[in-house]
Design a protein around this motif. Sequence first.
Motif, PDB file in Angstrom:
ATOM      1  N   GLU A   1      10.156  17.849  -0.421  1.00  0.00           N
ATOM      2  CA  GLU A   1      10.759  16.845   0.441  1.00  0.00           C
ATOM      3  C   GLU A   1       9.873  15.614   0.536  1.00  0.00           C
ATOM      4  O   GLU A   1       9.444  15.200   1.609  1.00  0.00           O
ATOM      5  CB  GLU A   1      11.038  17.430   1.833  1.00  0.00           C
ATOM      6  CG  GLU A   1      12.036  18.579   1.808  1.00  0.00           C
ATOM      7  CD  GLU A   1      12.609  18.863   3.175  1.00  0.00           C
ATOM      8  OE1 GLU A   1      12.481  18.009   4.072  1.00  0.00           O
ATOM      9  OE2 GLU A   1      13.185  19.935   3.348  1.00  0.00           O
ATOM     10  N   GLY A   2       9.531  15.033  -0.623  1.00  0.00           N
ATOM     11  CA  GLY A   2       8.699  13.855  -0.626  1.00  0.00           C
ATOM     12  C   GLY A   2       9.427  12.642  -0.076  1.00  0.00           C
ATOM     13  O   GLY A   2      10.557  12.379  -0.451  1.00  0.00           O
ATOM     14  N   ARG A   3       8.776  11.915   0.794  1.00  0.00           N
ATOM     15  CA  ARG A   3       9.394  10.710   1.341  1.00  0.00           C
ATOM     16  C   ARG A   3       9.294   9.579   0.328  1.00  0.00           C
ATOM     17  O   ARG A   3       8.271   9.414  -0.341  1.00  0.00           O
ATOM     18  CB  ARG A   3       8.725  10.300   2.652  1.00  0.00           C
ATOM     19  CG  ARG A   3       9.119  11.199   3.802  1.00  0.00           C
ATOM     20  CD  ARG A   3       8.682  10.610   5.132  1.00  0.00           C
ATOM     21  NE  ARG A   3       9.271  11.388   6.218  1.00  0.00           N
ATOM     22  CZ  ARG A   3      10.477  11.171   6.727  1.00  0.00           C
ATOM     23  NH1 ARG A   3      11.216  10.197   6.239  1.00  0.00           N
ATOM     24  NH2 ARG A   3      10.943  11.913   7.702  1.00  0.00           N
ATOM     25  N   PRO A   4      10.342   8.776   0.205  1.00  0.00           N
ATOM     26  CA  PRO A   4      10.353   7.695  -0.788  1.00  0.00           C
ATOM     27  C   PRO A   4       9.339   6.612  -0.453  1.00  0.00           C
ATOM     28  O   PRO A   4       9.050   6.335   0.710  1.00  0.00           O
ATOM     29  CB  PRO A   4      11.785   7.140  -0.683  1.00  0.00           C
ATOM     30  CG  PRO A   4      12.549   8.129   0.127  1.00  0.00           C
ATOM     31  CD  PRO A   4      11.572   8.844   0.978  1.00  0.00           C
ATOM     32  N   ARG A   5       8.819   5.987  -1.504  1.00  0.00           N
ATOM     33  CA  ARG A   5       7.974   4.814  -1.278  1.00  0.00           C
ATOM     34  C   ARG A   5       8.875   3.590  -1.292  1.00  0.00           C
ATOM     35  O   ARG A   5       9.861   3.515  -2.029  1.00  0.00           O
ATOM     36  CB  ARG A   5       6.903   4.705  -2.373  1.00  0.00           C
ATOM     37  CG  ARG A   5       7.448   4.603  -3.789  1.00  0.00           C
ATOM     38  CD  ARG A   5       6.330   4.703  -4.813  1.00  0.00           C
ATOM     39  NE  ARG A   5       6.834   4.664  -6.172  1.00  0.00           N
ATOM     40  CZ  ARG A   5       7.034   3.553  -6.863  1.00  0.00           C
ATOM     41  NH1 ARG A   5       6.778   2.385  -6.295  1.00  0.00           N
ATOM     42  NH2 ARG A   5       7.490   3.603  -8.101  1.00  0.00           N
ATOM     43  N   ASP A   6       8.555   2.620  -0.485  1.00  0.00           N
ATOM     44  CA  ASP A   6       9.393   1.428  -0.339  1.00  0.00           C
ATOM     45  C   ASP A   6       8.872   0.328  -1.252  1.00  0.00           C
ATOM     46  O   ASP A   6       7.861  -0.319  -0.954  1.00  0.00           O
ATOM     47  CB  ASP A   6       9.377   0.955   1.118  1.00  0.00           C
ATOM     48  CG  ASP A   6      10.443  -0.100   1.385  1.00  0.00           C
ATOM     49  OD1 ASP A   6      11.022  -0.604   0.403  1.00  0.00           O
ATOM     50  OD2 ASP A   6      10.689  -0.402   2.558  1.00  0.00           O
ATOM     51  N   VAL A   7       9.564   0.107  -2.366  1.00  0.00           N
ATOM     52  CA  VAL A   7       9.117  -0.902  -3.331  1.00  0.00           C
ATOM     53  C   VAL A   7       9.565  -2.302  -2.919  1.00  0.00           C
ATOM     54  O   VAL A   7       9.168  -3.290  -3.546  1.00  0.00           O
ATOM     55  CB  VAL A   7       9.659  -0.592  -4.739  1.00  0.00           C
ATOM     56  CG1 VAL A   7       9.189   0.769  -5.191  1.00  0.00           C
ATOM     57  CG2 VAL A   7      11.184  -0.668  -4.773  1.00  0.00           C
ATOM     58  N   LEU A   8      10.381  -2.413  -1.891  1.00  0.00           N
ATOM     59  CA  LEU A   8      10.927  -3.712  -1.495  1.00  0.00           C
ATOM     60  C   LEU A   8      10.016  -4.470  -0.538  1.00  0.00           C
ATOM     61  O   LEU A   8      10.232  -5.651  -0.275  1.00  0.00           O
ATOM     62  CB  LEU A   8      12.307  -3.524  -0.849  1.00  0.00           C
ATOM     63  CG  LEU A   8      13.377  -2.890  -1.738  1.00  0.00           C
ATOM     64  CD1 LEU A   8      14.651  -2.672  -0.950  1.00  0.00           C
ATOM     65  CD2 LEU A   8      13.639  -3.758  -2.956  1.00  0.00           C
TER      66      LEU A   8
ATOM     67  N   VAL B   1       5.770  -5.298  -8.081  1.00  0.00           N
ATOM     68  CA  VAL B   1       6.672  -6.027  -8.964  1.00  0.00           C
ATOM     69  C   VAL B   1       7.308  -5.084  -9.991  1.00  0.00           C
ATOM     70  O   VAL B   1       8.515  -5.152 -10.260  1.00  0.00           O
ATOM     71  CB  VAL B   1       5.937  -7.165  -9.699  1.00  0.00           C
ATOM     72  CG1 VAL B   1       6.873  -7.887 -10.649  1.00  0.00           C
ATOM     73  CG2 VAL B   1       5.360  -8.142  -8.677  1.00  0.00           C
ATOM     74  N   GLY B   2       6.495  -4.199 -10.558  1.00  0.00           N
ATOM     75  CA  GLY B   2       7.029  -3.267 -11.539  1.00  0.00           C
ATOM     76  C   GLY B   2       8.099  -2.367 -10.939  1.00  0.00           C
ATOM     77  O   GLY B   2       9.125  -2.097 -11.570  1.00  0.00           O
ATOM     78  N   GLY B   3       7.882  -1.910  -9.712  1.00  0.00           N
ATOM     79  CA  GLY B   3       8.860  -1.067  -9.041  1.00  0.00           C
ATOM     80  C   GLY B   3      10.154  -1.808  -8.760  1.00  0.00           C
ATOM     81  O   GLY B   3      11.248  -1.246  -8.886  1.00  0.00           O
ATOM     82  N   ILE B   4      10.048  -3.085  -8.403  1.00  0.00           N
ATOM     83  CA  ILE B   4      11.239  -3.893  -8.130  1.00  0.00           C
ATOM     84  C   ILE B   4      12.048  -4.100  -9.405  1.00  0.00           C
ATOM     85  O   ILE B   4      13.284  -4.000  -9.400  1.00  0.00           O
ATOM     86  CB  ILE B   4      10.835  -5.258  -7.523  1.00  0.00           C
ATOM     87  CG1 ILE B   4      10.222  -5.047  -6.132  1.00  0.00           C
ATOM     88  CG2 ILE B   4      12.043  -6.183  -7.428  1.00  0.00           C
ATOM     89  CD1 ILE B   4       9.683  -6.309  -5.503  1.00  0.00           C
ATOM     90  N   VAL B   5      11.363  -4.376 -10.520  1.00  0.00           N
ATOM     91  CA  VAL B   5      12.055  -4.554 -11.802  1.00  0.00           C
ATOM     92  C   VAL B   5      12.778  -3.278 -12.197  1.00  0.00           C
ATOM     93  O   VAL B   5      13.942  -3.298 -12.624  1.00  0.00           O
ATOM     94  CB  VAL B   5      11.054  -4.968 -12.902  1.00  0.00           C
ATOM     95  CG1 VAL B   5      11.741  -4.952 -14.272  1.00  0.00           C
ATOM     96  CG2 VAL B   5      10.480  -6.346 -12.614  1.00  0.00           C
ATOM     97  N   LYS B   6      12.115  -2.134 -12.035  1.00  0.00           N
ATOM     98  CA  LYS B   6      12.744  -0.852 -12.363  1.00  0.00           C
ATOM     99  C   LYS B   6      13.966  -0.607 -11.487  1.00  0.00           C
ATOM    100  O   LYS B   6      14.983  -0.094 -11.954  1.00  0.00           O
ATOM    101  CB  LYS B   6      11.738   0.278 -12.178  1.00  0.00           C
ATOM    102  CG  LYS B   6      10.632   0.309 -13.214  1.00  0.00           C
ATOM    103  CD  LYS B   6       9.681   1.465 -12.963  1.00  0.00           C
ATOM    104  CE  LYS B   6       8.559   1.503 -13.992  1.00  0.00           C
ATOM    105  NZ  LYS B   6       7.612   2.618 -13.731  1.00  0.00           N
TER     106      LYS B   6
END
Length: 265
Positions: free
Chosen positions: A124-131, A141-146
Amino acid sequence: MLIALVAGVVVGLLIGGLGGGGAVLTLPVLVYAVGKDPHEATTASLVIVGVSSLVGLVPHHRRGAVQWGQGLTFGVLGVGGAYLGTRAAAGVDGNLLLAMFAGLPVVVAALMIRKALVGSADVEGRPRDVLHSDDEGRRDVGGIVKLVVTASGVGLLTGFFGVGGGFAIVPALTLVLGYGMPFAVGTSLLVVTINSVSSFLFHSSGGSVIDWSIVTPFLAMAVAGALVGGRLMTKIPKRTLQLGFASFLLLVSFYTAWRSIPHLF
């Protein structure tokens, strides 16, 4: 009609329990079991998938497993892809559309088998917020592009094949954004709902019609299944669900290919 009702329950169970995947069964059932034209079946599929996902979202929200901010962002980003997919599908022969569709369950099955064998399905890993920026003011930036590329690609599949995209969203959320399965399943239903609504509007604007005498009972059973599936997912091991569903998807793929490919020649 009986086959459609049974299929509706199965579709709902898979949507509610796995955040999607059951949607890829709706199109072949409407075409081969009910006898609908592939393009008409595509529009009807979006109604069934969209409403079932919205209802199935409720139990996941109550458990706090829906990431509303990132889910809404993912869904909105997919609208552009859904529009392009819908327009592209309009000019494709129905049998060719089904033949291309036959490859999707194989991809879904492979992803599910891989995830089941890795053994991290129940984390139950909590998501990381790339925004948002981190504590030092830096953006991923890489996470936003993905995120943008993945959401657009899922939207494209949704519009082209008339499926909600949950089969691709769950792997995307886990692999790209680091979601654990409970969060990926819950958030996927939000994205599927957005994608289905936008794609339905695009298809409707092109003059597609819906046979409500077929869609209504199918939808009713799918909604019931989605509610039950949302509750069952906390009781049945994810690995068992994923491996069983993967096997069934392979059968659907082979059957769809067997029925559609010969008509291309």
